[in-house]
Design an enzyme around this catalytic site. Sequence first.
Site, mmCIF file in Angstrom:
data_model
loop_
_atom_site.group_PDB
_atom_site.id
_atom_site.type_symbol
_atom_site.label_atom_id
_atom_site.label_comp_id
_atom_site.label_asym_id
_atom_site.label_seq_id
_atom_site.Cartn_x
_atom_site.Cartn_y
_atom_site.Cartn_z
ATOM 1 N N LYS A 12 0.685 -9.330 -1.557
ATOM 2 C CA LYS A 12 0.223 -10.366 -2.475
ATOM 3 C C LYS A 12 -0.684 -9.830 -3.757
ATOM 4 O O LYS A 12 -0.243 -10.451 -4.842
ATOM 5 C CB LYS A 12 -0.879 -11.248 -1.528
ATOM 6 C CG LYS A 12 -1.605 -12.510 -2.181
ATOM 7 C CD LYS A 12 -2.250 -13.054 -1.189
ATOM 8 C CE LYS A 12 -3.739 -12.332 -0.778
ATOM 9 N NZ LYS A 12 -3.734 -11.933 0.390
ATOM 10 N N THR B 209 0.236 -7.213 -5.442
ATOM 11 C CA THR B 209 1.155 -6.708 -6.133
ATOM 12 C C THR B 209 1.789 -7.568 -6.784
ATOM 13 O O THR B 209 2.173 -7.439 -7.839
ATOM 14 C CB THR B 209 2.342 -5.743 -4.835
ATOM 15 O OG1 THR B 209 1.758 -4.729 -4.273
ATOM 16 C CG2 THR B 209 3.600 -5.121 -5.972
ATOM 17 N N ARG C 189 -10.096 -9.077 -6.539
ATOM 18 C CA ARG C 189 -11.369 -8.411 -5.639
ATOM 19 C C ARG C 189 -11.348 -7.100 -5.662
ATOM 20 O O ARG C 189 -10.208 -6.139 -6.028
ATOM 21 C CB ARG C 189 -11.367 -8.762 -4.422
ATOM 22 C CG ARG C 189 -11.593 -10.466 -3.940
ATOM 23 C CD ARG C 189 -11.568 -10.940 -2.662
ATOM 24 N NE ARG C 189 -10.336 -10.602 -2.095
ATOM 25 C CZ ARG C 189 -9.976 -10.477 -0.666
ATOM 26 N NH1 ARG C 189 -10.898 -10.940 0.063
ATOM 27 N NH2 ARG C 189 -8.920 -10.349 -0.175
ATOM 28 N N LYS D 45 -4.190 1.766 6.499
ATOM 29 C CA LYS D 45 -3.876 2.272 5.305
ATOM 30 C C LYS D 45 -3.332 0.825 4.415
ATOM 31 O O LYS D 45 -2.776 -0.112 4.944
ATOM 32 C CB LYS D 45 -2.438 2.952 5.469
ATOM 33 C CG LYS D 45 -2.259 3.887 4.155
ATOM 34 C CD LYS D 45 -1.650 5.340 4.734
ATOM 35 C CE LYS D 45 -1.533 6.452 3.660
ATOM 36 N NZ LYS D 45 -2.461 6.884 3.246
ATOM 37 N N ALA E 18 -12.227 -12.668 3.636
ATOM 38 C CA ALA E 18 -11.714 -14.090 3.765
ATOM 39 C C ALA E 18 -11.881 -14.856 5.231
ATOM 40 O O ALA E 18 -11.444 -15.931 5.241
ATOM 41 C CB ALA E 18 -10.209 -13.976 3.334
ATOM 42 N N PHE F 262 -5.992 -12.835 2.684
ATOM 43 C CA PHE F 262 -5.445 -13.215 3.772
ATOM 44 C C PHE F 262 -4.235 -14.280 3.246
ATOM 45 O O PHE F 262 -3.532 -14.328 2.407
ATOM 46 C CB PHE F 262 -6.274 -13.642 4.948
ATOM 47 C CG PHE F 262 -7.150 -12.503 5.590
ATOM 48 C CD1 PHE F 262 -6.690 -11.116 5.706
ATOM 49 C CD2 PHE F 262 -8.309 -12.877 5.986
ATOM 50 C CE1 PHE F 262 -7.482 -10.241 5.779
ATOM 51 C CE2 PHE F 262 -9.157 -12.049 6.385
ATOM 52 C CZ PHE F 262 -8.851 -10.466 6.611
ATOM 53 N N PHE G 36 12.302 -6.402 -1.105
ATOM 54 C CA PHE G 36 12.059 -5.074 -0.706
ATOM 55 C C PHE G 36 13.671 -4.477 -0.666
ATOM 56 O O PHE G 36 14.700 -5.461 -0.469
ATOM 57 C CB PHE G 36 11.746 -5.137 0.893
ATOM 58 C CG PHE G 36 10.129 -5.062 1.147
ATOM 59 C CD1 PHE G 36 9.448 -4.013 1.821
ATOM 60 C CD2 PHE G 36 9.336 -6.025 0.769
ATOM 61 C CE1 PHE G 36 8.277 -3.900 1.880
ATOM 62 C CE2 PHE G 36 7.959 -6.197 1.131
ATOM 63 C CZ PHE G 36 7.526 -4.983 1.513
ATOM 64 N N TRP H 45 7.584 -4.562 -7.824
ATOM 65 C CA TRP H 45 7.282 -3.451 -7.275
ATOM 66 C C TRP H 45 8.061 -2.398 -7.715
ATOM 67 O O TRP H 45 7.733 -1.222 -8.053
ATOM 68 C CB TRP H 45 7.294 -3.628 -5.551
ATOM 69 C CG TRP H 45 7.009 -2.304 -5.171
ATOM 70 C CD1 TRP H 45 5.601 -2.122 -4.403
ATOM 71 C CD2 TRP H 45 7.982 -1.185 -4.658
ATOM 72 N NE1 TRP H 45 5.775 -0.882 -3.853
ATOM 73 C CE2 TRP H 45 7.077 -0.438 -3.826
ATOM 74 C CE3 TRP H 45 9.252 -0.986 -4.620
ATOM 75 C CZ2 TRP H 45 7.744 1.221 -3.314
ATOM 76 C CZ3 TRP H 45 9.894 0.196 -4.153
ATOM 77 C CH2 TRP H 45 9.092 1.064 -3.548
#
Length: 558
Positions: free
Chosen positions: A73, A75, A96, A107, A275, A303, A383, A411
């Site tokens: 999100k 990214t 944020r 991670k 959230a 979220f 991806f 990305w």
Amino acid sequence: MSYKSDIEIAREANKQPIQEIGKKLGISSDDLVPYGHDKAKISQSFIKSVQDRTDGKLILVTAINPTPAGEGKTTTTVGLGDGLNRIGKNAMVCIREASLGPNFGMKGGAAGGGYAQIVPMEDMNLHFTGDFHAITSAHSLLSAMIDNHIYWGNDLEIDTRRVAWRRVVDMNDRALRQITASLGGVANGFPRETGFDITVASEVMAILCLANDLEDLEKRLGDIIVAYRRDRTPVYCRDIEADGAMTVLLKDAMQPNLVQTLENNPAFVHGGPFANIAHGCNSVIATTTALKLTDYVVTEAGFGADLGAEKFMNIKCRKAGLAPSVVVLVATVRAMKMNGGVAKADLAGENIEAVQSGCANLGRHIENLKSFGVPVVVAINHFVTDTDAEVQAIKDFVVSQGSEAILSRHWELGSEGSADLATRVAEIADADMANFAPIYPDDMPLFEKIETVAKRIYRADEVLADAKIRKQLHEWEEQGYGNLPVCMAKTQYSFSTDPTLRGAPVGHSVPVREVRLSAGAGFIVAVCGDIMTMPGLPRNPAAKSIHLNETGEIQGLF
């Protein structure tokens, strides 16, 4: 094919001095408070000086329910901001700040990833400009002053069994969830049970992110209910006389932080409320200031859309007078397959049927977001393992829902990969198609507000709440808090309160375990299911792999 890590990419960034980034927004060096060469705070005087300008378009980025497969999100938020600038638009990003707890636990950072990142990434994911430390200190000051007041005679007649104000620390530490304080004899005060929450769950954090200015901040801090007397009447922060000193501690933290993307586009990174227990969005002051400085502001909500976006609409927009022009809903082929029942270890293989099955979750989010009167675009965060057929399956499904899906490769390619998404999002925003409205009015009874969210957003059959909870809500209505919005605290992993129920579950109930009044922040929290405000570390926390290498560089931080 091997790819560079996020931190390697960030380290290679060709950053501009923060004064140059400020110039792009029309902010002079005199109105910047630098924190090193690549980050700065914006002065309160400058913020006041731009309030008469016309607002730009507000673009909200949200996502399907999070899965271990990852959705990206932040990214996508950064990639879309860069994409808008690439196609000639004047845009910036508002997100944020990161909490140390999750960074050293599970991670995953809060600065984006790949070639869609905000830098300096290491600073952002660590101490940054000290905002979270200031919030922790202000919260701790109030905690200390409450116990000090009780120690020196308790003139306010606080019932020590009903002190509602817990303590906070910005770390995942399950051992602190429930503690006994003031042990050790008369000199240490009156023993009582209390506990710690993580800093991002503090009402001080929520207040900072909803306050319009320092005056509003101090008023909201004063409105915090810290305890109750034996007759159940509330004791406020202003009764303890802590609100002034807390405001002093938060004076600099109230100023938005200016940084830049990898492509040297401006970004505000400010605030970081949970959230779950709070509204999960960056600060109102950062968002409203950004809208005065650029034509498009891309922001995100924490979220999945059932939590962050719902609260963005029903709490942040309602209270700040904001209205999004378009919502970008992030989904991935991998997450669709997980929602369709595929195990994480088996995500690499093509499985169109699982993608189609998992799209039920995506479809429900689309329908929910449209119910706020805002157009929805689905961003398929690409991806490398995605196949053309799997991507097409998502696109076909989204068309059947009356929206459109666009593949975005930010990305991997930065703004070049998000240009198509940015072009379409700008077209929709410019068309002024939105007719935004929250899904319940201010004057609806509190329990009905909870039911409205549970039934319309979660698709629950019923809300389960015992007589004690209903009585508490009614008492708050009689005390003048009935016009507040509700903040639903539940698992982020499912529309239900059961984190294992993926997809689009129906026939479920929402049990409300307790309700809390956040009088300073200005909402009622309904705690549903097993939600904790102090996370624990996993079996193998990310902290184990974080260290300095022989050249003094940070290793293992994403």
